[in-house]
Design a protein around this motif. Structure first.
Motif, PDB file in Angstrom:
ATOM      1  N   MET A   1       0.827  -1.012  -0.072  1.00 54.98           N
ATOM      2  CA  MET A   1      -0.054   0.004  -0.081  1.00 54.98           C
ATOM      3  C   MET A   1       0.848   1.231   0.102  1.00 54.98           C
ATOM      4  N   SER A   2       1.863   1.361  -0.965  1.00 52.58           N
ATOM      5  CA  SER A   2       2.756   2.458  -0.851  1.00 52.58           C
ATOM      6  C   SER A   2       1.974   3.774  -1.212  1.00 52.58           C
ATOM      7  N   LYS A   3       0.883   3.587  -2.105  1.00 47.52           N
ATOM      8  CA  LYS A   3       0.257   4.561  -2.790  1.00 47.52           C
ATOM      9  C   LYS A   3      -0.939   5.099  -1.658  1.00 47.52           C
ATOM     10  N   SER A   4      -1.100   4.550  -0.395  1.00 46.30           N
ATOM     11  CA  SER A   4      -2.019   4.774   0.411  1.00 46.30           C
ATOM     12  C   SER A   4      -1.629   5.857   1.309  1.00 46.30           C
ATOM     13  N   LEU A   5      -2.500   6.703   1.810  1.00 45.61           N
ATOM     14  CA  LEU A   5      -2.476   7.984   2.527  1.00 45.61           C
ATOM     15  C   LEU A   5      -2.962   7.810   4.056  1.00 45.61           C
ATOM     16  N   VAL A   6      -2.094   8.046   5.144  1.00 44.24           N
ATOM     17  CA  VAL A   6      -2.674   7.969   6.191  1.00 44.24           C
ATOM     18  C   VAL A   6      -3.829   9.198   6.344  1.00 44.24           C
ATOM     19  N   THR A   7      -4.989   8.774   6.694  1.00 49.00           N
ATOM     20  CA  THR A   7      -5.951   9.927   6.814  1.00 49.00           C
ATOM     21  C   THR A   7      -6.792  10.144   8.165  1.00 49.00           C
ATOM     22  N   PHE A   8      -6.472   9.109   9.132  1.00 44.93           N
ATOM     23  CA  PHE A   8      -7.005   9.146  10.404  1.00 44.93           C
ATOM     24  C   PHE A   8      -6.012   8.525  11.418  1.00 44.93           C
ATOM     25  N   VAL A   9      -5.830   9.236  12.632  1.00 44.26           N
ATOM     26  CA  VAL A   9      -5.202   8.315  13.703  1.00 44.26           C
ATOM     27  C   VAL A   9      -6.063   8.776  15.027  1.00 44.26           C
ATOM     28  N   GLY A  10      -6.442   7.929  15.840  1.00 40.32           N
ATOM     29  CA  GLY A  10      -7.334   8.133  16.755  1.00 40.32           C
ATOM     30  C   GLY A  10      -7.086   6.982  17.895  1.00 40.32           C
ATOM     31  N   VAL A  11      -7.910   6.992  19.070  1.00 41.27           N
ATOM     32  CA  VAL A  11      -8.041   6.094  19.864  1.00 41.27           C
ATOM     33  C   VAL A  11      -9.491   5.757  20.114  1.00 41.27           C
TER      34      VAL A  11
ATOM     35  N   ALA B   1      -7.932   1.130  22.270  1.00 36.20           N
ATOM     36  CA  ALA B   1      -7.203   0.691  21.075  1.00 36.20           C
ATOM     37  C   ALA B   1      -6.763   1.568  20.358  1.00 36.20           C
ATOM     38  N   LEU B   2      -5.578   1.800  19.920  1.00 39.64           N
ATOM     39  CA  LEU B   2      -4.938   2.975  18.923  1.00 39.64           C
ATOM     40  C   LEU B   2      -5.091   2.573  17.418  1.00 39.64           C
ATOM     41  N   ILE B   3      -5.866   3.434  16.886  1.00 35.35           N
ATOM     42  CA  ILE B   3      -6.043   2.868  15.452  1.00 35.35           C
ATOM     43  C   ILE B   3      -5.720   3.947  14.627  1.00 35.35           C
ATOM     44  N   ALA B   4      -5.381   3.551  13.235  1.00 35.39           N
ATOM     45  CA  ALA B   4      -5.131   4.377  11.963  1.00 35.39           C
ATOM     46  C   ALA B   4      -5.912   3.999  10.867  1.00 35.39           C
ATOM     47  N   ILE B   5      -6.140   4.887  10.123  1.00 36.68           N
ATOM     48  CA  ILE B   5      -6.992   4.574   8.631  1.00 36.68           C
ATOM     49  C   ILE B   5      -6.069   5.107   7.454  1.00 36.68           C
ATOM     50  N   ARG B   6      -5.680   3.972   6.869  1.00 42.47           N
ATOM     51  CA  ARG B   6      -5.067   4.490   5.385  1.00 42.47           C
ATOM     52  C   ARG B   6      -6.096   4.454   4.241  1.00 42.47           C
ATOM     53  N   SER B   7      -6.034   5.384   3.488  1.00 47.28           N
ATOM     54  CA  SER B   7      -6.820   5.498   2.209  1.00 47.28           C
ATOM     55  C   SER B   7      -6.028   5.284   0.985  1.00 47.28           C
ATOM     56  N   HIS B   8      -7.008   4.743  -0.048  1.00 47.11           N
ATOM     57  CA  HIS B   8      -6.421   4.664  -1.451  1.00 47.11           C
ATOM     58  C   HIS B   8      -7.639   4.742  -2.451  1.00 47.11           C
ATOM     59  N   VAL B   9      -7.283   5.352  -3.510  1.00 49.21           N
ATOM     60  CA  VAL B   9      -8.327   5.251  -4.720  1.00 49.21           C
ATOM     61  C   VAL B   9      -8.239   3.913  -5.385  1.00 49.21           C
ATOM     62  N   VAL B  10      -9.423   3.454  -5.823  1.00 50.11           N
ATOM     63  CA  VAL B  10      -9.447   2.268  -6.612  1.00 50.11           C
ATOM     64  C   VAL B  10     -10.166   2.495  -8.048  1.00 50.11           C
ATOM     65  N   LYS B  11     -10.728   3.675  -8.083  1.00 51.40           N
ATOM     66  CA  LYS B  11     -11.083   3.878  -9.521  1.00 51.40           C
ATOM     67  C   LYS B  11     -11.345   5.408  -9.573  1.00 51.40           C
ATOM     68  N   ILE B  12     -11.126   6.171 -10.757  1.00 53.06           N
ATOM     69  CA  ILE B  12     -11.348   7.451 -11.071  1.00 53.06           C
ATOM     70  C   ILE B  12     -12.411   7.452 -12.223  1.00 53.06           C
ATOM     71  N   GLY B  13     -13.372   8.039 -12.025  1.00 53.61           N
ATOM     72  CA  GLY B  13     -14.493   8.145 -13.072  1.00 53.61           C
ATOM     73  C   GLY B  13     -14.540   9.598 -13.582  1.00 53.61           C
ATOM     74  N   ARG B  14     -15.424  10.160 -14.367  1.00 53.07           N
ATOM     75  CA  ARG B  14     -15.654  11.328 -14.799  1.00 53.07           C
ATOM     76  C   ARG B  14     -15.954  12.332 -14.036  1.00 53.07           C
ATOM     77  N   THR B  15     -16.757  11.860 -13.028  1.00 56.34           N
ATOM     78  CA  THR B  15     -17.301  12.958 -12.004  1.00 56.34           C
ATOM     79  C   THR B  15     -17.240  12.193 -10.604  1.00 56.34           C
ATOM     80  N   SER B  16     -16.542  11.191 -10.424  1.00 53.08           N
ATOM     81  CA  SER B  16     -16.545  10.341  -9.075  1.00 53.08           C
ATOM     82  C   SER B  16     -15.240   9.814  -8.805  1.00 53.08           C
TER      83      SER B  16
END
Length: 138
Positions: A1-11, A73-88
């Motif tokens: 997941m090298s193309k993913s982005l850390v988008t949330f860190v919390g507890v 629990a300490l948690i993190a969310i990583r996000s990535h794109v799976v599809k790029i549409g015309r408007t979505s």
């Protein structure tokens, strides 16, 4: 997941837990929602959506709950794109334990670029498409 982005860190706070002692689904949804603002902000390339009257409208979300999350629990969310549409953009988010790496939940969402005044979809411009492509995992 090298193309993913850390988008949330919390507890996982005790007040997020239900009578069974684990995080209630409403709080998973809130954390994924917060994470999506980070991801879509990076794609849109702006911090102030209010000024432009252009935003995002989620049209589909699916969440898979894989492992219970208890208070503390300490948690993190990583996000990535799976599809790029015309408007979505369709993107995936993976919530894991920050220390143990155990995947707690994942979600897949499709969000449409949206004109808030006209109430219609808007095409993604080329800079947005390019930023989304840097986070694309097929």
């Amino acid at each position: 997941m090298s193309k993913s982005l850390v988008t949330f860190v919390g507890v996982a706070h005790p007040w997020m837990c239900d009578v069974m002692g684990h995080v209630n689904v409403r709080h998973y949804a809130a954390m994924f929602d917060d994470a999506s603002f980070q991801l879509l902000g990076h794609i849109a390339g702006q911090d102030d959506n209010q000024a432009s009257q252009i935003g995002w409208a989620d049209v589909r979300t699916e969440i898979d709950y894989r492992h219970e999350t208890k208070a503390g629990a300490l948690i993190a969310i990583r996000s990535h794109v799976v599809k790029i549409g015309r408007t979505s953009i369709t993107f995936e988010q993976v919530m894991s334990g920050s220390l143990d790496g155990v995947v707690r939940a994942s979600s897949r969402t499709t969000s449409v670029r949206f004109d808030l005044a006209a109430r219609t979809s808007v095409a993604l411009d080329e800079p947005m498409r390019n930023r989304a492509a840097t986070l694309l995992i097929e």
